[in-house]
Design a protein around this motif. Structure first.
Motif, PDB file in Angstrom:
ATOM      1  N   ILE A 145       0.830  -1.215   0.000  1.00  0.00           N
ATOM      2  CA  ILE A 145       0.000   0.000   0.000  1.00  0.00           C
ATOM      3  C   ILE A 145       0.858   1.255   0.000  1.00  0.00           C
ATOM      4  CG2 ILE A 145      -0.260   0.322   2.496  1.00  0.00           C
ATOM      5  CD1 ILE A 145      -3.106   0.592  -0.040  1.00  0.00           C
ATOM      6  N   MET A 146       2.056   1.188   0.601  1.00  0.00           N
ATOM      7  CA  MET A 146       2.971   2.334   0.563  1.00  0.00           C
ATOM      8  C   MET A 146       3.511   2.552  -0.846  1.00  0.00           C
ATOM      9  SD  MET A 146       5.023   1.834   4.167  1.00  0.00           S
ATOM     10  CE  MET A 146       6.112   3.226   3.892  1.00  0.00           C
ATOM     11  N   SER A 147       3.689   1.481  -1.587  1.00  0.00           N
ATOM     12  CA  SER A 147       4.114   1.603  -2.987  1.00  0.00           C
ATOM     13  C   SER A 147       3.016   2.253  -3.824  1.00  0.00           C
ATOM     14  CB  SER A 147       4.451   0.216  -3.556  1.00  0.00           C
ATOM     15  OG  SER A 147       5.453  -0.406  -2.791  1.00  0.00           O
ATOM     16  N   ILE A 148       1.765   1.869  -3.571  1.00  0.00           N
ATOM     17  CA  ILE A 148       0.635   2.495  -4.264  1.00  0.00           C
ATOM     18  C   ILE A 148       0.548   3.975  -3.903  1.00  0.00           C
ATOM     19  CG2 ILE A 148      -1.883   2.499  -4.499  1.00  0.00           C
ATOM     20  CD1 ILE A 148      -1.835  -0.516  -3.968  1.00  0.00           C
ATOM     21  N   ASP A 149       0.779   4.286  -2.633  1.00  0.00           N
ATOM     22  CA  ASP A 149       0.731   5.679  -2.183  1.00  0.00           C
ATOM     23  C   ASP A 149       1.808   6.520  -2.871  1.00  0.00           C
ATOM     24  OD1 ASP A 149      -0.185   7.815  -0.283  1.00  0.00           O
ATOM     25  OD2 ASP A 149       1.876   7.602   0.437  1.00  0.00           O
ATOM     26  N   ARG A 150       3.001   5.968  -2.997  1.00  0.00           N
ATOM     27  CA  ARG A 150       4.068   6.695  -3.692  1.00  0.00           C
ATOM     28  C   ARG A 150       3.747   6.863  -5.175  1.00  0.00           C
ATOM     29  NH1 ARG A 150       9.684   4.261  -1.086  1.00  0.00           N
ATOM     30  NH2 ARG A 150       9.570   5.425   0.873  1.00  0.00           N
ATOM     31  N   TYR A 151       3.132   5.854  -5.754  1.00  0.00           N
ATOM     32  CA  TYR A 151       2.713   5.936  -7.156  1.00  0.00           C
ATOM     33  C   TYR A 151       1.716   7.080  -7.340  1.00  0.00           C
ATOM     34  CZ  TYR A 151      -0.039   4.753 -11.315  1.00  0.00           C
ATOM     35  OH  TYR A 151      -0.718   4.814 -12.509  1.00  0.00           O
ATOM     36  N   LEU A 152       0.745   7.171  -6.454  1.00  0.00           N
ATOM     37  CA  LEU A 152      -0.254   8.229  -6.536  1.00  0.00           C
ATOM     38  C   LEU A 152       0.373   9.603  -6.346  1.00  0.00           C
ATOM     39  CD1 LEU A 152      -3.172   6.606  -4.491  1.00  0.00           C
ATOM     40  CD2 LEU A 152      -3.073   6.921  -6.967  1.00  0.00           C
ATOM     41  N   ALA A 153       1.322   9.704  -5.408  1.00  0.00           N
ATOM     42  CA  ALA A 153       1.943  10.991  -5.097  1.00  0.00           C
ATOM     43  C   ALA A 153       2.835  11.497  -6.219  1.00  0.00           C
ATOM     44  CB  ALA A 153       2.748  10.878  -3.809  1.00  0.00           C
ATOM     45  N   ILE A 154       3.494  10.590  -6.939  1.00  0.00           N
ATOM     46  CA  ILE A 154       4.456  11.001  -7.957  1.00  0.00           C
ATOM     47  C   ILE A 154       3.861  10.959  -9.368  1.00  0.00           C
ATOM     48  CG2 ILE A 154       6.682  10.424  -9.030  1.00  0.00           C
ATOM     49  CD1 ILE A 154       7.567   9.347  -6.310  1.00  0.00           C
ATOM     50  N   VAL A 155       3.185   9.874  -9.703  1.00  0.00           N
ATOM     51  CA  VAL A 155       2.675   9.703 -11.060  1.00  0.00           C
ATOM     52  C   VAL A 155       1.299  10.347 -11.227  1.00  0.00           C
ATOM     53  CG1 VAL A 155       2.085   8.012 -12.848  1.00  0.00           C
ATOM     54  CG2 VAL A 155       3.982   7.565 -11.278  1.00  0.00           C
ATOM     55  N   CYS A 236       4.040  -0.224  -9.891  1.00  0.00           N
ATOM     56  CA  CYS A 236       4.150   1.107  -9.272  1.00  0.00           C
ATOM     57  C   CYS A 236       5.539   1.708  -9.452  1.00  0.00           C
ATOM     58  CB  CYS A 236       3.805   1.018  -7.784  1.00  0.00           C
ATOM     59  SG  CYS A 236       2.068   0.705  -7.432  1.00  0.00           S
ATOM     60  N   TYR A 237       6.567   0.923  -9.150  1.00  0.00           N
ATOM     61  CA  TYR A 237       7.914   1.486  -9.197  1.00  0.00           C
ATOM     62  C   TYR A 237       8.441   1.612 -10.621  1.00  0.00           C
ATOM     63  CZ  TYR A 237       8.146   1.481  -4.163  1.00  0.00           C
ATOM     64  OH  TYR A 237       7.911   1.753  -2.835  1.00  0.00           O
ATOM     65  N   HIS A 238       7.922   0.820 -11.545  1.00  0.00           N
ATOM     66  CA  HIS A 238       8.259   1.025 -12.956  1.00  0.00           C
ATOM     67  C   HIS A 238       7.688   2.349 -13.440  1.00  0.00           C
ATOM     68  CE1 HIS A 238       9.009   0.208 -17.175  1.00  0.00           C
ATOM     69  NE2 HIS A 238       7.718   0.393 -17.442  1.00  0.00           N
ATOM     70  N   SER A 239       6.445   2.636 -13.049  1.00  0.00           N
ATOM     71  CA  SER A 239       5.817   3.911 -13.416  1.00  0.00           C
ATOM     72  C   SER A 239       6.530   5.077 -12.747  1.00  0.00           C
ATOM     73  CB  SER A 239       4.338   3.901 -13.027  1.00  0.00           C
ATOM     74  OG  SER A 239       3.644   2.835 -13.645  1.00  0.00           O
ATOM     75  N   ILE A 240       6.898   4.911 -11.480  1.00  0.00           N
ATOM     76  CA  ILE A 240       7.616   5.965 -10.758  1.00  0.00           C
ATOM     77  C   ILE A 240       8.969   6.222 -11.396  1.00  0.00           C
ATOM     78  CG2 ILE A 240       8.762   6.504  -8.566  1.00  0.00           C
ATOM     79  CD1 ILE A 240       6.465   5.010  -7.157  1.00  0.00           C
ATOM     80  N   PHE A 241       9.666   5.155 -11.767  1.00  0.00           N
ATOM     81  CA  PHE A 241      10.991   5.280 -12.379  1.00  0.00           C
ATOM     82  C   PHE A 241      10.907   6.034 -13.709  1.00  0.00           C
ATOM     83  CE2 PHE A 241      14.588   3.637 -14.868  1.00  0.00           C
ATOM     84  CZ  PHE A 241      15.633   3.955 -14.007  1.00  0.00           C
ATOM     85  N   LYS A 242       9.905   5.710 -14.519  1.00  0.00           N
ATOM     86  CA  LYS A 242       9.726   6.405 -15.797  1.00  0.00           C
ATOM     87  C   LYS A 242       9.410   7.872 -15.577  1.00  0.00           C
ATOM     88  CE  LYS A 242       7.249   4.549 -18.992  1.00  0.00           C
ATOM     89  NZ  LYS A 242       6.093   3.855 -19.668  1.00  0.00           N
ATOM     90  N   ASN A 243       8.624   8.155 -14.544  1.00  0.00           N
ATOM     91  CA  ASN A 243       8.267   9.540 -14.240  1.00  0.00           C
ATOM     92  C   ASN A 243       9.475  10.327 -13.746  1.00  0.00           C
ATOM     93  OD1 ASN A 243       7.082  11.731 -12.229  1.00  0.00           O
ATOM     94  ND2 ASN A 243       5.451  11.203 -13.679  1.00  0.00           N
ATOM     95  N   LEU A 244      10.313   9.682 -12.928  1.00  0.00           N
ATOM     96  CA  LEU A 244      11.505  10.363 -12.401  1.00  0.00           C
ATOM     97  C   LEU A 244      12.515  10.664 -13.493  1.00  0.00           C
ATOM     98  CD1 LEU A 244      12.097   8.386  -9.074  1.00  0.00           C
ATOM     99  CD2 LEU A 244      11.325  10.746  -9.296  1.00  0.00           C
ATOM    100  N   GLN A 245      12.565   9.835 -14.529  1.00  0.00           N
ATOM    101  CA  GLN A 245      13.499  10.065 -15.622  1.00  0.00           C
ATOM    102  C   GLN A 245      13.196  11.360 -16.360  1.00  0.00           C
ATOM    103  OE1 GLN A 245      13.143   6.241 -17.739  1.00  0.00           O
ATOM    104  NE2 GLN A 245      15.321   5.882 -17.310  1.00  0.00           N
ATOM    105  N   LYS A 246      11.932  11.777 -16.319  1.00  0.00           N
ATOM    106  CA  LYS A 246      11.538  13.012 -16.988  1.00  0.00           C
ATOM    107  C   LYS A 246      11.830  14.249 -16.146  1.00  0.00           C
ATOM    108  CE  LYS A 246       7.684  10.557 -19.192  1.00  0.00           C
ATOM    109  NZ  LYS A 246       6.195  10.495 -19.316  1.00  0.00           N
TER     110      LYS A 246
END
Length: 371
Positions: A145-155, A236-246
Motif C-alpha cells: 500500500i505504501m508503494s501504491i501511495d508513492r505511485y499516486l503521489a508522484i505519477v 508502481c515502481y516502474h511507473s515511478i521510475f519512468k516519471n523520475l526520468q523526466k
C-alpha cells in the motif's frame, strides 16, 4: 516463534507421507523421513549442518534486538515528534507495528531452537503462530500500500490529494489488518502443541491426509505474501521510475536509488523462500519424488528463511531513516533524550553533593555534641 517459517508451513503430520518430524533448527543429528509410494522407498532427509543449533539462536537473537530497536524507534518518533499527520506516517506506523509483531515471535524461535521442543503450552502455540503470520501478511501488505501511495503521489499527483488523506490511510490500514488476521486464522486453528517422537512440538495438525490444507497454506503465502505484492510493486515502481526520468530536480537520482533499493530488498528477501515453499508444495503432491532433490529442498528452505527474517530489520532503514524529514525528527529525538540524560546526571551529582554536605554538617554537629 514456534519454529520458523518453513517449520510453521510445511511440517505437517500427514499420515501417509511424513513419518518422522523434528524441528529443522533444533537437532542437527535428527533426520526427516519421507515415504514415496510411487518409488516404494523411504528417504531420510538430513538436517541442517552441525553449526545450526548455535547459528540460528545467535542469528535470531541479533535480529530480535535490531528489529525491536529499529521499529520501536520509528513508532516513538512518529507518535511523539512527528505526530502522525500525513497518510505516509499512518502507513509507516502500521508497518513498524507489523514488523514488531513479527519480531516478537523470535525469542520463542530461539528457545525452540535451543531446547528442541515447545515449552510454552498449547495456547501460546496458537497465539504465537497466528501472531507471526499476522505480522508477516500485514507487513507485506503495508509495503504494497505504501508503494501504491508513492505511485499516486508522484505519477498521479494531480488527483492524488483527494485520495491521499489521513482518513483514507486509517481506513486502508484497518482493511489490511482485517485481511492479515483473516489470512492467519487457519494457523490459529491448525497449530497446536503435540507430542511427537517423545518431544513436545508446536506444529500444524491438518484434518486431511492428502496435504490439501498444507498446500493451501503454502499457496496462500505465495499468492498473498509475494505474487500480488510483487506485481503491484513492479507496476508502481516502474511507473515511478519512468516519471523520475523526466524530472530535472536535484534529488532525482537519490529518489531513483531509493526505488531500486525498495524493489531489490523485497525480491532478495522474499523470492527465495516463496520459490522453496512452491517446490515444497510440489513435493507434497509427489510431483517432486526424488530423494536427493528433497534433501536439497530442505536445506534451501532453511537458508532462504534467513533472508526472510532480515526484512523486518531493514524496513525501518528503507522506509523511515532514509527520508530527510524523518532523519531530522530522529536527530531531534536523540537531542532531547541526550538532554534528558544530562539533566538526570547533573541532578544526581547535585543531589550527591547536597547529601555529602548535609552528611558533613550532621557529622560535625554530632561530633560537637559528643565533645
Amino acid at each position: 516463534m514456534e519454529g520458523n517459517l518453513t517449520s510453521l508451513l510445511d511440517r505437517g503430520d500427514s499420515e501417509n507421507m511424513l513419518v518422522g518430524y523434528t524441528s529443522p533448527t533444533s537437532n542437527s543429528s535428527a533426520a526427516y523421513e519421507y515415504f514415496y509410494p510411487e518409488l516404494d522407498t523411504d528417504c531420510d532427509l538430513e538436517n541442517i549442518p552441525v553449526f545450526a543449533p548455535t547459528f540460528f539462536p545467535v542469528l535470531y537473537s541479533l535480529l530480535f534486538v535490531v528489529g525491536l530497536v529499529g521499529n520501536a524507534l520509528v513508532i516513538w518518533v512518529l507518535i511523539v515528534f512527528k505526530k502522525v499527520r500525513a497518510i505516509t506516517d499512518v502507513y509507516l506506523l502500521n508497518l513498524a507495528i507489523s514488523d514488531l509483531l513479527f519480531v516478537f515471535s523470535l525469542p520463542f524461535l530461539v528457545q525452540y531452537s535451543i531446547k528442541s521442543q515447545w515449552t510454552f503450552g498449547n495456547a501460546m502455540c496458537k497465539i504465537i503462530s497466528s501472531a507471526y503470520f499476522t505480522g508477516f501478511y500485514s507487513s507485506t501488505l503495508f509495503i504494497t500500500i505504501m508503494s501504491i501511495d508513492r505511485y499516486l503521489a508522484i505519477v498521479r499527483s494531480v488527483s492524488a490529494p483527494q485520495i491521499r488523506t489521513t482518513g483514507c490511510g486509517v481506513i486502508s490500514s484497518l482493511v489490511i489488518w482485517a485481511v492479515a488476521i483473516l489470512a492467519s486464522a487457519p494457523d490459529f486453528v491448525f497449530f497446536q502443541e503435540m507430542n511427537y517422537n517423545n518431544q513436545t512440538k508446536c506444529i500444524p495438525h491438518y484434518p486431511d491426509s492428502k496435504n490439501g490444507w498444507k498446500n493451501f497454506s503454502n499457496f496462500e503465502v505465495n499468492v498473498l505474501g509475494w505474487l500480488i505484492p510483487a506485481g503491484i510493486l513492479i507496476f508502481c515502481y516502474h511507473s515511478i521510475f519512468k516519471n523520475l526520468q523526466k524530472c530535472h530536480t536535484q534529488n532525482k537520482y537519490k529518489a531513483m536509488k531509493l526505488v531500486f533499493l525498495v524493489v531489490i530488498v523485497f525480491f532478495v528477501c522474499w523470492t527465495p523462500i516463496n520459490i522453496a515453499l512452491f517446490m515444497d508444495s510440489l513435493r507434497n503432491m509427489y510431483i517432486i519424488d526424488d530423494c536427493q532433490t528433497s534433501q536439497r529442498l530442505d536445506l534451501a528452505l532453511e537458508l532462504a528463511e534467513v533472508l526472510s527474517f532480515i526484512h523486518c530489520c531493514l524496513n525501518p532503514i528503507i522506509y523511515a531513516f532514509v527520508g530527510e524529514k524523518f532523519k531530522k525528527h530522529v536527530h531531534k529525538a536523540f537531542r532531547r533524550f541526550a538532554r534528558f540524560l544530562l539533566i538526570c546526571k547533573n541532578q544526581g551529582v547535585s543531589d550527591g553533593h547536597g547529601l555529602d554536605k548535609h552528611y558533613t554538617l550532621l557529622g560535625t554537629s554530632s561530633q560537637s555534641q559528643l565533645r
